[in-house]
Design a protein around this motif. Sequence first.
Motif, PDB file in Angstrom:
ATOM      1  N   LEU A 241      23.660  23.805 -24.900  1.00  0.00           N
ATOM      2  CA  LEU A 241      22.200  23.864 -24.984  1.00  0.00           C
ATOM      3  C   LEU A 241      21.636  24.478 -23.707  1.00  0.00           C
ATOM      4  CD1 LEU A 241      19.451  23.024 -26.298  1.00  0.00           C
ATOM      5  CD2 LEU A 241      19.695  20.847 -25.087  1.00  0.00           C
ATOM      6  N   VAL A 242      20.792  25.490 -23.864  1.00  0.00           N
ATOM      7  CA  VAL A 242      20.040  26.033 -22.728  1.00  0.00           C
ATOM      8  C   VAL A 242      18.564  25.742 -23.005  1.00  0.00           C
ATOM      9  CG1 VAL A 242      19.407  28.076 -21.397  1.00  0.00           C
ATOM     10  CG2 VAL A 242      21.755  27.811 -22.220  1.00  0.00           C
ATOM     11  N   PHE A 243      17.949  24.967 -22.106  1.00  0.00           N
ATOM     12  CA  PHE A 243      16.603  24.439 -22.330  1.00  0.00           C
ATOM     13  C   PHE A 243      15.647  24.687 -21.166  1.00  0.00           C
ATOM     14  CE2 PHE A 243      13.448  21.147 -23.336  1.00  0.00           C
ATOM     15  CZ  PHE A 243      13.401  21.240 -24.722  1.00  0.00           C
ATOM     16  N   ILE A 244      16.132  25.271 -20.071  1.00  0.00           N
ATOM     17  CA  ILE A 244      15.263  25.462 -18.895  1.00  0.00           C
ATOM     18  C   ILE A 244      14.030  26.293 -19.268  1.00  0.00           C
ATOM     19  CG2 ILE A 244      17.027  25.186 -17.114  1.00  0.00           C
ATOM     20  CD1 ILE A 244      17.328  28.190 -17.002  1.00  0.00           C
ATOM     21  N   GLY A 245      12.965  26.094 -18.507  1.00  0.00           N
ATOM     22  CA  GLY A 245      11.762  26.884 -18.730  1.00  0.00           C
ATOM     23  C   GLY A 245      10.842  26.335 -19.802  1.00  0.00           C
ATOM     24  N   ASN A 246      11.163  25.180 -20.369  1.00  0.00           N
ATOM     25  CA  ASN A 246      10.247  24.492 -21.274  1.00  0.00           C
ATOM     26  C   ASN A 246       9.433  23.502 -20.432  1.00  0.00           C
ATOM     27  OD1 ASN A 246      10.678  24.915 -24.378  1.00  0.00           O
ATOM     28  ND2 ASN A 246      12.729  25.015 -23.487  1.00  0.00           N
ATOM     29  N   PRO A 247       8.184  23.192 -20.834  1.00  0.00           N
ATOM     30  CA  PRO A 247       7.386  22.239 -20.045  1.00  0.00           C
ATOM     31  C   PRO A 247       8.102  20.899 -19.825  1.00  0.00           C
ATOM     32  CG  PRO A 247       5.992  23.321 -21.656  1.00  0.00           C
ATOM     33  CD  PRO A 247       7.404  23.773 -21.936  1.00  0.00           C
TER      34      PRO A 247
ATOM     35  N   ASP B 149      13.279  16.520 -10.761  1.00  0.00           N
ATOM     36  CA  ASP B 149      14.307  17.411 -10.213  1.00  0.00           C
ATOM     37  C   ASP B 149      15.361  17.696 -11.280  1.00  0.00           C
ATOM     38  OD1 ASP B 149      16.316  15.276 -10.161  1.00  0.00           O
ATOM     39  OD2 ASP B 149      15.225  14.526  -8.410  1.00  0.00           O
ATOM     40  N   VAL B 150      16.256  18.613 -10.989  1.00  0.00           N
ATOM     41  CA  VAL B 150      17.270  19.051 -11.945  1.00  0.00           C
ATOM     42  C   VAL B 150      18.218  17.910 -12.319  1.00  0.00           C
ATOM     43  CG1 VAL B 150      19.232  20.614 -12.307  1.00  0.00           C
ATOM     44  CG2 VAL B 150      17.156  21.458 -11.222  1.00  0.00           C
ATOM     45  N   ASP B 151      18.587  17.073 -11.348  1.00  0.00           N
ATOM     46  CA  ASP B 151      19.508  15.971 -11.636  1.00  0.00           C
ATOM     47  C   ASP B 151      18.904  14.973 -12.622  1.00  0.00           C
ATOM     48  OD1 ASP B 151      21.455  17.050 -10.008  1.00  0.00           O
ATOM     49  OD2 ASP B 151      20.873  15.872  -8.242  1.00  0.00           O
ATOM     50  N   THR B 152      17.623  14.663 -12.443  1.00  0.00           N
ATOM     51  CA  THR B 152      16.930  13.757 -13.365  1.00  0.00           C
ATOM     52  C   THR B 152      16.950  14.364 -14.767  1.00  0.00           C
ATOM     53  OG1 THR B 152      15.486  13.040 -11.573  1.00  0.00           O
ATOM     54  CG2 THR B 152      14.760  12.537 -13.818  1.00  0.00           C
ATOM     55  N   TRP B 153      16.626  15.644 -14.859  1.00  0.00           N
ATOM     56  CA  TRP B 153      16.634  16.357 -16.136  1.00  0.00           C
ATOM     57  C   TRP B 153      18.013  16.275 -16.798  1.00  0.00           C
ATOM     58  CZ3 TRP B 153      15.120  18.208 -20.471  1.00  0.00           C
ATOM     59  CH2 TRP B 153      15.878  19.172 -21.140  1.00  0.00           C
ATOM     60  N   ARG B 154      19.056  16.615 -16.038  1.00  0.00           N
ATOM     61  CA  ARG B 154      20.417  16.645 -16.606  1.00  0.00           C
ATOM     62  C   ARG B 154      20.846  15.262 -17.105  1.00  0.00           C
ATOM     63  NH1 ARG B 154      23.598  20.833 -16.454  1.00  0.00           N
ATOM     64  NH2 ARG B 154      25.519  19.642 -16.287  1.00  0.00           N
ATOM     65  N   THR B 155      20.518  14.226 -16.329  1.00  0.00           N
ATOM     66  CA  THR B 155      20.873  12.859 -16.709  1.00  0.00           C
ATOM     67  C   THR B 155      20.144  12.457 -17.986  1.00  0.00           C
ATOM     68  OG1 THR B 155      21.240  12.275 -14.401  1.00  0.00           O
ATOM     69  CG2 THR B 155      20.907  10.449 -15.941  1.00  0.00           C
ATOM     70  N   GLN B 156      18.831  12.658 -18.010  1.00  0.00           N
ATOM     71  CA  GLN B 156      18.019  12.314 -19.179  1.00  0.00           C
ATOM     72  C   GLN B 156      18.508  13.063 -20.428  1.00  0.00           C
ATOM     73  OE1 GLN B 156      15.066  10.560 -20.026  1.00  0.00           O
ATOM     74  NE2 GLN B 156      15.359   9.368 -18.164  1.00  0.00           N
ATOM     75  N   ALA B 157      18.677  14.369 -20.301  1.00  0.00           N
ATOM     76  CA  ALA B 157      19.053  15.203 -21.454  1.00  0.00           C
ATOM     77  C   ALA B 157      20.447  14.862 -21.965  1.00  0.00           C
ATOM     78  CB  ALA B 157      18.972  16.682 -21.079  1.00  0.00           C
ATOM     79  N   SER B 158      21.413  14.723 -21.050  1.00  0.00           N
ATOM     80  CA  SER B 158      22.786  14.453 -21.489  1.00  0.00           C
ATOM     81  C   SER B 158      22.944  13.035 -22.042  1.00  0.00           C
ATOM     82  CB  SER B 158      23.797  14.731 -20.377  1.00  0.00           C
ATOM     83  OG  SER B 158      23.543  13.936 -19.244  1.00  0.00           O
ATOM     84  N   ASN B 159      22.145  12.080 -21.571  1.00  0.00           N
ATOM     85  CA  ASN B 159      22.170  10.730 -22.138  1.00  0.00           C
ATOM     86  C   ASN B 159      21.606  10.719 -23.556  1.00  0.00           C
ATOM     87  OD1 ASN B 159      23.363   9.604 -19.913  1.00  0.00           O
ATOM     88  ND2 ASN B 159      21.458   8.782 -19.051  1.00  0.00           N
ATOM     89  N   ARG B 160      20.620  11.549 -23.805  1.00  0.00           N
ATOM     90  CA  ARG B 160      20.010  11.621 -25.131  1.00  0.00           C
ATOM     91  C   ARG B 160      20.882  12.404 -26.116  1.00  0.00           C
ATOM     92  NH1 ARG B 160      14.094  10.655 -24.775  1.00  0.00           N
ATOM     93  NH2 ARG B 160      13.723  10.017 -22.638  1.00  0.00           N
ATOM     94  N   LEU B 161      21.605  13.381 -25.613  1.00  0.00           N
ATOM     95  CA  LEU B 161      22.454  14.224 -26.464  1.00  0.00           C
ATOM     96  C   LEU B 161      23.920  14.043 -26.058  1.00  0.00           C
ATOM     97  CD1 LEU B 161      20.372  17.545 -26.531  1.00  0.00           C
ATOM     98  CD2 LEU B 161      20.261  15.613 -28.114  1.00  0.00           C
ATOM     99  N   GLN B 162      24.514  12.964 -26.537  1.00  0.00           N
ATOM    100  CA  GLN B 162      25.891  12.625 -26.165  1.00  0.00           C
ATOM    101  C   GLN B 162      26.902  13.682 -26.627  1.00  0.00           C
ATOM    102  OE1 GLN B 162      27.215   9.871 -24.371  1.00  0.00           O
ATOM    103  NE2 GLN B 162      25.082   9.680 -23.734  1.00  0.00           N
ATOM    104  N   GLN B 163      26.532  14.476 -27.643  1.00  0.00           N
ATOM    105  CA  GLN B 163      27.476  15.446 -28.201  1.00  0.00           C
ATOM    106  C   GLN B 163      27.609  16.724 -27.365  1.00  0.00           C
ATOM    107  OE1 GLN B 163      24.268  15.077 -29.082  1.00  0.00           O
ATOM    108  NE2 GLN B 163      23.568  16.588 -30.589  1.00  0.00           N
ATOM    109  N   ILE B 164      26.647  17.016 -26.478  1.00  0.00           N
ATOM    110  CA  ILE B 164      26.716  18.300 -25.766  1.00  0.00           C
ATOM    111  C   ILE B 164      27.725  18.263 -24.620  1.00  0.00           C
ATOM    112  CG2 ILE B 164      24.405  19.072 -26.453  1.00  0.00           C
ATOM    113  CD1 ILE B 164      23.408  18.435 -23.648  1.00  0.00           C
ATOM    114  N   THR B 165      28.351  19.424 -24.386  1.00  0.00           N
ATOM    115  CA  THR B 165      29.343  19.545 -23.316  1.00  0.00           C
ATOM    116  C   THR B 165      28.866  20.510 -22.233  1.00  0.00           C
ATOM    117  OG1 THR B 165      30.464  21.281 -24.573  1.00  0.00           O
ATOM    118  CG2 THR B 165      31.290  19.029 -24.842  1.00  0.00           C
TER     119      THR B 165
END
Length: 185
Positions: A146-152, A159-175
């Motif tokens: 998934l590439v999602f950068i640049g969305n509001p 920060d980027v780390d918060t984003w990555r943690t939140q997104a990857s916790n919500r989408l367990q299937q992504i690698t």
Amino acid sequence: MALKPTTCKDAIIRWEKKHEQSAAEAKVIELQFQWPPIEKMDGVLSTLVECEKLSLSSNMIDKIAGIAGMRNLKILSLGRNYIKSVAGIETVADTLEELWISYNQIDKLKGLGVMKNLKVLYISNNSVKEWAEFNRLQECKSLQDLVFIGNPLYDNQPDVDTWRTQASNRLQQITKLDGIPIVRE
């Protein structure tokens, strides 16, 4: 004098002349950067029955349509258009594996949940601003990249780390998220 938009039919005729083959038998059809641009996807696209990769990037298309007959479509590239919603994509839900739809105006992800085989979704630089919309991607069980950068929603994270943690916790299937592999404990 204003130029009339290129139709999908005209773009396909041009493509056939250039490639000296029938578009109905081609596996890869690239109709990006048409001049004048294509404004509408229409039913003539359904004649592209053998097509596995269709590119309509960098045109002026505002909605997904006309692809119901494309029973072999695996990759659909619609980046850099004026698309506001993914409605219409469900007609290729059984075959589509990659959707490249960055640089559009999409704010809702309703309709992506039916994409059984979607592995790659490039949807950067759109208008998704709510976690509720992002969470719809949980229904895409095959999604890996998934590439999602640049969305509001991304831009509003501290920060980027918060984003990555939140997104990857919500989408367990992504690698892979935004081009970077996800390391899970």
